[in-house]
Design an enzyme around this catalytic site. Structure first.
Site, PDB file in Angstrom:
ATOM      1  N   HIS A   1       0.616  -1.129   0.107  1.00  0.00           N
ATOM      2  CA  HIS A   1      -0.067   0.025   0.146  1.00  0.00           C
ATOM      3  C   HIS A   1       0.705   1.208   0.172  1.00  0.00           C
ATOM      4  CE1 HIS A   1      -4.163  -1.996   0.855  1.00  0.00           C
ATOM      5  NE2 HIS A   1      -3.201  -2.803   1.358  1.00  0.00           N
TER       6      HIS A   1
ATOM      7  N   LYS B   1       0.771  14.472   2.409  1.00  0.00           N
ATOM      8  CA  LYS B   1      -0.553  14.911   1.791  1.00  0.00           C
ATOM      9  C   LYS B   1      -0.884  16.301   1.835  1.00  0.00           C
ATOM     10  CE  LYS B   1      -2.512  10.676   4.118  1.00  0.00           C
ATOM     11  NZ  LYS B   1      -3.241   9.949   3.081  1.00  0.00           N
TER      12      LYS B   1
ATOM     13  N   LYS C   1      -8.321  13.563   5.319  1.00  0.00           N
ATOM     14  CA  LYS C   1      -7.327  12.514   5.414  1.00  0.00           C
ATOM     15  C   LYS C   1      -6.379  12.582   6.694  1.00  0.00           C
ATOM     16  CE  LYS C   1      -6.469  13.831   1.226  1.00  0.00           C
ATOM     17  NZ  LYS C   1      -6.386  12.667   0.498  1.00  0.00           N
ATOM     18  N   ARG C   2      -5.479  11.661   6.940  1.00  0.00           N
ATOM     19  CA  ARG C   2      -4.491  11.921   7.699  1.00  0.00           C
ATOM     20  C   ARG C   2      -3.703  12.961   7.612  1.00  0.00           C
ATOM     21  NH1 ARG C   2      -4.394   7.696  11.924  1.00  0.00           N
ATOM     22  NH2 ARG C   2      -2.383   8.625  12.569  1.00  0.00           N
TER      23      ARG C   2
ATOM     24  N   THR D   1      -8.760   6.773  -1.521  1.00  0.00           N
ATOM     25  CA  THR D   1      -9.858   6.080  -1.686  1.00  0.00           C
ATOM     26  C   THR D   1     -11.048   7.332  -1.426  1.00  0.00           C
ATOM     27  OG1 THR D   1      -9.804   5.365   0.438  1.00  0.00           O
ATOM     28  CG2 THR D   1      -9.536   3.793  -1.368  1.00  0.00           C
TER      29      THR D   1
ATOM     30  N   LYS E   1     -14.461   8.528  -3.490  1.00  0.00           N
ATOM     31  CA  LYS E   1     -15.768   8.944  -2.696  1.00  0.00           C
ATOM     32  C   LYS E   1     -16.202  10.397  -2.963  1.00  0.00           C
ATOM     33  CE  LYS E   1     -14.157   6.003   1.005  1.00  0.00           C
ATOM     34  NZ  LYS E   1     -13.397   6.103   2.139  1.00  0.00           N
TER      35      LYS E   1
HETATM   36  O1  H53 Z   1      -3.486   2.660   1.892  1.00  0.00           O
HETATM   37  C1  H53 Z   1      -4.944   3.232   1.151  1.00  0.00           C
HETATM   38  C2  H53 Z   1      -4.184   3.983  -0.150  1.00  0.00           C
HETATM   39  C3  H53 Z   1      -3.353   5.184   0.796  1.00  0.00           C
HETATM   40  C4  H53 Z   1      -2.385   4.599   1.654  1.00  0.00           C
HETATM   41  C5  H53 Z   1      -3.091   3.757   2.618  1.00  0.00           C
HETATM   42  C6  H53 Z   1      -2.068   3.180   3.521  1.00  0.00           C
HETATM   43  C7  H53 Z   1      -2.777   3.148   5.167  1.00  0.00           C
HETATM   44  O2  H53 Z   1      -3.624   3.506   5.355  1.00  0.00           O
HETATM   45  C8  H53 Z   1      -1.798   2.518   5.993  1.00  0.00           C
HETATM   46  C9  H53 Z   1      -0.356   2.132   5.579  1.00  0.00           C
HETATM   47  C10 H53 Z   1      -0.108   2.105   4.384  1.00  0.00           C
HETATM   48  O3  H53 Z   1       1.186   1.400   4.006  1.00  0.00           O
HETATM   49  C11 H53 Z   1      -0.862   2.772   3.473  1.00  0.00           C
HETATM   50  O4  H53 Z   1      -1.663   5.755   2.308  1.00  0.00           O
HETATM   51  O5  H53 Z   1      -2.870   5.870  -0.637  1.00  0.00           O
HETATM   52  O6  H53 Z   1      -5.337   4.210  -0.993  1.00  0.00           O
HETATM   53  C12 H53 Z   1      -5.568   1.894   0.539  1.00  0.00           C
HETATM   54  O7  H53 Z   1      -4.762   1.096  -0.225  1.00  0.00           O
END
Ligand code: H53
Length: 791
Positions: A348, A533, A527-528, A635, A639
């Site tokens: 991810h 970001k 978002k976080r 994601t 949305k």
């Molecule tokens: O995963 C999302 C992606 C997003 C990415 C996120 C993610 C986490 O929430 C936690 C750990 C990690 O390695 C990645 O930052 O871009 O959409 C689902 O794939």
């Protein structure tokens, strides 16, 4: 009839399951009673699904994830069972407001962000499609912390979703496994045997996940850690009360709390314990279920597909080899091959700080047998690929990304760009060795939650035009496309958005005592909080805009409300400074009598799934402004597009695919591409040069340095201004000018409401591909070799 049955069931549960007299029942009681009544209707399809899977000897999918950010479940269940109207009527009949009852449910925040929410969308899609599947994770007693602001700074307090009775989990104390830690590897009959010196019990709690129209239900099985021995009675009798409970406390610690780090890891022992705990329990359960049906473990890959959600369950590789070899006597290389044919890994992120590494020392101590197996897997890989460069253990660390890669049948990225970058960067060498292993599965979101339930106004409008088939066949939304040219439809679409904005404004008034103008553009970044970001890019643009409005208060400005939401990891100092800056800027801007009718900044605390469900339907502009190459997919971006917000964004993650699908004319692109980012970093003093070239940016930074947002204290936000004008790894300064340009283009576009609405309609109509049903079908076909079971 349905209504009558539901009413009876609610009353029965209120009285006999909860022991409450309706005359004294509180909202919480009504909510639980309704939940039990609804849950009752899930049980039959749930059993039927399990029986059909056993009966047809179907392949099962197991999704192993440290996080399931499921949020509230009652509304999902009510919607998927088609009980919305009945529930409304029943609750009104009892003098209750259904909306209040649904809102009473705690938001189960068993995850940090995108990865956890994706897992939750996947579970729902697996059930909607009718693919036999289990989600496996941890039943954290405390999910992600609650965020509040004190004088603009983030404060954290524990989350407590289990304080009130949980309506959805069925405890399964009979399904429990002893999970060992530490100890040594002994030899018995010439064979290695792990003899752990400590152990905890993993005890299951099952939550049924019902799919659309109740056709199928899968299980989310979450493990709770319990002590093997309840209590040391001897010590207690000796008067050592605290010591007597020590073992219990330390066992329970494992499932006590979710680590609040998103896309970073801390290398903490407890985290590795959590990872092994849930992975080992899940594998034990999977193998037990398999053994109840098949005699030969060689069949495992035909009947079982296991998905590792990031590297968090990466220990599944060596653990499955241990089970097959040490416990079942399979020859070691065959055990490795069998495990590898069963496991798959989703990556991810490419961020180096997120790719887990565990020190060999910690691993050898906590999981000594696994450490030797990892060495053995490394050997196996060496024999297979003699001229390899990749090692699984390097500089005293076990590299979990590489281990997962080597032990997986398929490795997937989460957007087209991310998958390409994976091949070119982190897994370049492994990709050269196994050129067919990496596949792409672009993320998706469930339309049941993110359109049908979150945005009833838009859903009703859509249903009025094209019926309901889109709910589980989202590409049907394409049928709306011609309506982008229909002024009556556009008006209805705009009215729905306007009503969502008015509702959100009312909520802000009621809960945060701020007045928002529902006719202003609602511009949202949720978002976080993370440097990549770039929430600080967004707030810098707000400062610069504020300055220009002040220069020319009679200008033709497009009124905007900038809405931020998101948590920072408690240990992430820079991210917390960004939060502090946003809140400090908001305070000054919102109090400005001249500019505040054109520009406001609001930051509701404690962003979570529930808040996302409120904000997204009311959003008009979606901020997706990460440094290109850093956001694996996103994601939230999907949305927003689905709900008719236009994106201002970089060519990063799934933004690329969103832009391709909705059309470049319906997307506000800005910023450097991933390869330009790499080049730009090589430019000497790139940030200083960017600032020198853009007086607006220079002035905005000066305003912060002058103490305008910090009661005259010019030092307060030094870490941010220094970073952005110095090293600026995430290229905030270098992308500012183009971000400003694109933002003004947004302003201009918004003023033409006809063409804006046309673009918004096209975003909705062309977002059907981003359904998680499409993603799951991709995994089923390309990765799992699994099929849906005909209902
Ligand atoms: O995963 C999302 C992606 C997003 C990415 C996120 C993610 C986490 O929430 C936690 C750990 C990690 O390695 C990645 O930052 O871009 O959409 C689902 O794939």
């Amino acid at each position: 009839m349905q209504t009558q049955d539901l009413r009876d069931a609610v009353l029965r549960h209120l009285t006999y399951s909860l022991g409450k007299d309706p005359a004294h029942a509180q909202t919480n009681d009504w909510r639980l009673a309704l939940s039990f009544a609804v849950r009752e209707r899930i049980v039959d399809p749930w059993f039927a699904s399990t029986r059909a899977t056993y009966g047809g000897k179907h392949k099962r999918v197991y999704y192993l994830s440290m996080e399931f950010l499921i949020g509230r479940l009652l509304e999902d269940a009510v919607v998927n069972l088609g009980l919305m109207d009945a529930a409304d009527e029943v609750m009104s009949g009892f003098g209750q407001n259904l909306h209040n009852v649904l809102s009473d449910e705690p938001d189960a925040a068993l995850g940090n962000g995108g990865l956890g929410r994706l897992a939750a969308c996947f579970l729902e899609s697996l059930s909607t499609i009718g693919c036999p599947a289990y989600g496996y994770g941890i039943r954290y007693e405390h999910g992600l912390f609650k965020q509040s602001f004190r004088d603009g700074r983030q404060m954290e307090s524990p989350e407590d979703w289990l304080l009130r009775r949980n309506a959805w989990g069925f405890p399964r104390p009979e399904a429990s496994f002893r999970i060992g830690f530490n100890g040594r590897v002994a030899e018995r009959d010439g064979k290695p045997v792990w003899e752990p010196s400590e152990a905890v019990l993993a005890s299951a709690h099952d939550t049924p996940i019902i799919g659309w129209q109740g056709r199928w239900a899968n299980t989310l099985r979450l493990w709770e850690a319990k002590p093997v021995d309840i209590f040391d009675l001897d010590r207690f009798n000796r008067g050592e009360f605290a010591a007597a409970a020590e073992a219990e406390a330390s066992a329970r610690t494992i499932s006590r709390v979710l680590y609040p780090d998103d896309t970073t890891y801390q290398g903490k022992r407890l985290r590795l314990q959590q990872e092994y705990f849930f992975t080992a329990a899940s594998l034990r359960d999977i193998v037990r279920r398999f053994d109840s049906e098949y005699d030969d473990p060689a069949w495992l890959p035909q009947k079982v597909a296991i998905q590792l959600n990031d590297t968090h369950p990466a220990i599944a590789g060596p653990e499955l080899v241990r089970i097959l070899h040490d416990e079942k006597g399979m020859e070691i290389d065959r055990a490795i091959e069998t495990a590898r044919a069963t496991l798959n890994y989703t990556n991810h992120t490419l961020l180096p700080e997120a790719l887990e590494k565990w020190s060999e020392e910690l691993m050898s101590d906590l999981l000594p047998r696994h450490m030797t197996l990892i060495q053995r897997i490394d050997e196996h890989h060496a024999q297979e690929k003699p001229n390899r460069k990749v090692r699984l253990i390097e500089n005293g660390d076990v590299k979990m990304g590489e281990l997962s890669f080597v032990m997986a049948n398929r490795v997937n990225g989460v957007s087209a760009l991310h998958t390409e970058l994976m091949k070119q960067t982190v897994f370049e060498d492994l990709h050269a060795q196994y050129p067919d292993k990496i596949v792409n599965q672009t993320n998706g979101v469930t339309p049941r939650r993110w359109l049908l339930s979150a945005n009833p106004r838009l859903s009703n409008l859509i249903a009025g035009e094209i019926g309901m088939d889109w709910v589980d066949d989202l590409e049907q939304l394409a049928r709306l496309e011609p309506l982008a040219e229909d002024s009556a439809f556009r008006k209805a679409y705009r009215d729905a958005k306007r009503a969502n904005k008015a509702e959100l404004s009312q909520w802000f008034r009621d809960t945060h005592d701020v007045a928002l103008d529902p006719d202003a553009m609602f511009d949202v970044q949720i978002k976080r909080i993370h440097e990549y970001k770039r929430q600080h890019l967004n707030i810098l643009e707000a400062i610069a805009l504020w300055q220009e409005i002040r220069d020319n208060p009679n200008g033709d400005w497009t009124p905007r409300v900038k809405i931020f939401g998101g948590k920072a990891a408690p240990g992430y100092v820079f991210a917390k400074e960004i939060i502090y800056l946003i809140n400090s800027v908001a305070k000054v801007l919102n109090a400005d009598p001249v500019t505040s009718k054109f520009l406001k900044v609001v930051y509701p605390p404690n962003y979570n799934v529930t808040l996302a469900e409120k904000l997204i339907p009311a959003a008009e502009l979606s901020q997706q402004i990460s440094t290109a190459g850093k956001e694996a997919s996103g994601t939230g971006n999907m949305k927003f597009a689905l709900n008719g917000a236009l994106t201002i964004g970089t060519l990063d993650g799934a933004n690329v695919e969103i832009r391709e699908l909705v059309g470049a004319d319906n997307f506000f692109l800005f910023g450097m591409t991933a390869s330009e980012v790499v080049e730009r970093r090589k430019v000497h003093e790139h940030a200083a040069k960017a600032i020198a070239a853009d007086p607006r940016l220079a002035r905005a930074l000066d305003e912060i340095r002058a103490g305008t947002f910090s009661d005259g204290d010019g030092e307060r936000f030094r870490s941010i201004t220094d970073n952005v004008s110095g090293h600026d790894y995430f290229l905030v300064s270098s992308d500012f000018t183009d971000f400003w340009r694109a933002s003004r283009e947004v302003d201009r576009a918004y003023r033409d409401s006809t063409s804006w609405t046309r673009m918004a309609v096209l975003n909705t109509a062309r977002s059907g591909w981003f359904s998680s049903d499409r993603t799951i079908r991709g995994y089923m076909g390309d990765i799992w070799g699994a099929s849906a079971v005909p209902a």
